[in-house]
Enzyme design. Structure first.
Site, PDB file in Angstrom:
ATOM      1  N   TRP A 102      96.291  12.533  57.602  1.00 14.07           N
ATOM      2  CA  TRP A 102      96.011  11.947  58.761  1.00 14.07           C
ATOM      3  C   TRP A 102      94.662  11.659  58.992  1.00 14.07           C
ATOM      4  CZ3 TRP A 102      99.522   8.411  59.688  1.00 14.07           C
ATOM      5  CH2 TRP A 102     100.866   8.985  59.517  1.00 14.07           C
ATOM      6  N   ASP A 171      92.652  12.883  67.320  1.00 13.67           N
ATOM      7  CA  ASP A 171      94.084  12.601  67.040  1.00 13.67           C
ATOM      8  C   ASP A 171      95.029  13.760  67.183  1.00 13.67           C
ATOM      9  OD1 ASP A 171      96.473  11.730  66.184  1.00 13.67           O
ATOM     10  OD2 ASP A 171      95.638  11.189  64.068  1.00 13.67           O
ATOM     11  N   LYS A 195     106.082  11.796  68.371  1.00 15.22           N
ATOM     12  CA  LYS A 195     106.113  13.259  68.149  1.00 15.22           C
ATOM     13  C   LYS A 195     106.756  14.093  69.177  1.00 15.22           C
ATOM     14  CE  LYS A 195     104.625  11.407  64.149  1.00 15.22           C
ATOM     15  NZ  LYS A 195     103.132  11.182  63.924  1.00 15.22           N
TER      16      LYS A 195
HETATM   17  C1  LIG Z   1     102.188  10.081  63.007  1.00 16.90           C
HETATM   18  C2  LIG Z   1     100.906  10.437  62.959  1.00 16.90           C
HETATM   19  C3  LIG Z   1      99.835   9.226  62.941  1.00 16.90           C
HETATM   20  C4  LIG Z   1     100.468   7.954  62.641  1.00 16.90           C
HETATM   21  O1  LIG Z   1     101.142   7.367  63.952  1.00 16.90           O
HETATM   22  P1  LIG Z   1     101.702   5.934  64.082  1.00 16.90           P
HETATM   23  O2  LIG Z   1     102.253   5.914  65.331  1.00 16.90           O
HETATM   24  O3  LIG Z   1     102.858   5.842  62.919  1.00 16.90           O
HETATM   25  O4  LIG Z   1     100.672   4.991  63.793  1.00 16.90           O
HETATM   26  C5  LIG Z   1      98.528   9.424  63.086  1.00 16.90           C
HETATM   27  N1  LIG Z   1      98.265  10.882  63.095  1.00 16.90           N
HETATM   28  C6  LIG Z   1      98.901  11.996  63.156  1.00 16.90           C
HETATM   29  C7  LIG Z   1      98.288  13.317  63.195  1.00 16.90           C
HETATM   30  C8  LIG Z   1     100.234  11.658  63.059  1.00 16.90           C
HETATM   31  O5  LIG Z   1     100.995  12.793  62.947  1.00 16.90           O
END
Ligand SMILES: *Cc1c(COP(=O)(O)O)cnc(C)c1O
Length: 359
Positions: A102, A171, A195
């Site tokens: 990521w 993030d 998540k």
């Molecule tokens: C799932 C995830 C993303 C991407 O998320 P989307 O909603 O599919 O764009 C980005 N960063 C992390 C840490 C993630 O777990």
């Protein structure tokens, strides 16, 4: 049907209380005679719901008053582009910590327009570990430092907040609300909802107000944090159903005793699962205990041939979503806030039973 447990990394399991409440609201939300997603996002009932969601999130995370909370679309992936677009100028210097897939995706987007200093703190040998100085000195002045608090795919998590002199951007898609964080240490926190919050379609951005002023470059309002902030997240149609589900998830979390209470349960769940892996002669985890994720527990079967029977047997017991990400293979059990301790116990019991069949 007996109750199973869903270990998917995202979209992920939601609390039963949230699903039941949403189910009951489909025909008649708030005595309006319709579902929330059929009503105008400009209706007073919707605006009140969104405001309450924001208040609850502020309460759960102790978000200081000088931060805005935005409810947006486009996922965390869109933030990979919006962060450089809003917090820097094209060609300027920014910094990123690379701890996995990521992080790399965020770096790729930043590199389209920025000069990027990449800090790579992962050890080259196993177990995987994060090696960073307590205070991070950047080679050149940077507009911000970005990092991924939890790498959802490899299961590597920061257990502390890195120190730096520039705005820190995080993030937090896969560990927001899983344990207390001091929001005042961050310039921006963003997280896709699917998540640890609710269904897909919503991304939450928590941004310190002074950073909205960096946003001077000419661009469409839809890409501008300051435009979204000025419109209280109602610049265009928000993902109203996901917002509603997130609102319920925040209510549920408050009922659980808030973030510090859920953090205790989360620590207990993760400890049980890692202990089971460490005690076994059949499973391995390749992450140092310093940075093992308490949300995404990755493990390998020592003999790859055991993978298929392991997954099939798990599914028979209603334990689904255990296959690792396609880019790394192996297994991954995602045990976000909504996963009860019983779910982790069901998994560890199954793992022990599986081990005894191959021993
Ligand atoms: C799932 C995830 C993303 C991407 O998320 P989307 O909603 O599919 O764009 C980005 N960063 C992390 C840490 C993630 O777990």
């Amino acid at each position: 049907m007996t109750k199973g447990f869903n270990f998917s990394a995202g979209p992920a399991a939601l609390p039963d209380w949230v699903k039941k409440k949403a189910h009951a609201s489909f025909l008649d939300w708030e005595s309006m005679g319709h579902a929330v997603f059929e009503l105008s996002h400009r209706s007073p009932a919707f605006e009140a719901m969104l405001q309450k969601a924001e208040q609850n999130l502020r309460q759960l995370m102790y978000i200081p008053d000088n931060y805005k909370v935005l409810f947006l679309q486009g996922g965390a992936t869109q933030q990979f582009s919006l962060i450089p677009m809003n917090l820097s100028q094209p060609g300027e210097q920014v910094a990123y910590i690379d701890t996995g897939i990521w992080s790399k995706k965020a770096i790729t987007e930043a590199k389209r327009t920025q000069n990027v200093e990449v800090i790579s703190p992962l050890s080259e040998s196993l177990p995987c570990d994060i090696h960073l100085p307590k205070h991070i000195e950047l080679k050149k002045p940077c507009d911000y430092l970005h990092y991924t608090t939890n790498e959802t795919i490899s299961g590597v998590e920061f257990k502390y907040v890195p120190q730096t002199d520039v705005p820190l951007i995080a993030d937090m898609s896969s560990n927001i609300l899983s344990r207390p964080v001091d929001v005042s240490k961050f310039g921006v926190i963003y997280a896709g909802a699917q998540k640890n919050i609710g269904p897909p379609g919503l991304v939450i951005v928590i941004i310190r107000e002074d950073l909205l002023e960096c946003d001077s470059a000419e661009k469409s309002p839809i890409f501008s944090y300051s435009a979204h902030a000025a419109a209280n997240s109602l610049l265009n149609t928000p993902p109203s159903f996901s917002c509603y589900m997130a609102a319920l998830a925040f209510e549920w979390l408050i009922q659980q005793g808030g973030v510090s209470a859920i953090a205790e349960t989360n620590a207990h769940k993760a400890a049980l699962l890692y202990q089971t892996i460490d005690d076994s002669s059949c499973f391995d985890n390749l992450v140092s205990p310093n940075c093992r994720s308490s949300m995404n527990v990755t493990f390998l079967l020592r003999d790859k041939q055991w993978e298929k029977p392991f997954l099939e047997g798990a599914e028979k017991q209603g334990l689904i979503g255990l296959k690792g990400h396609r880019s790394v293979g192996g297994m991954r059990a995602s045990i976000y806030n909504a996963m009860p301790l019983e779910g982790v116990k069901a998994l560890t019991n199954y793992m022990k039973a599986f081990e005894s069949t191959i021993a």
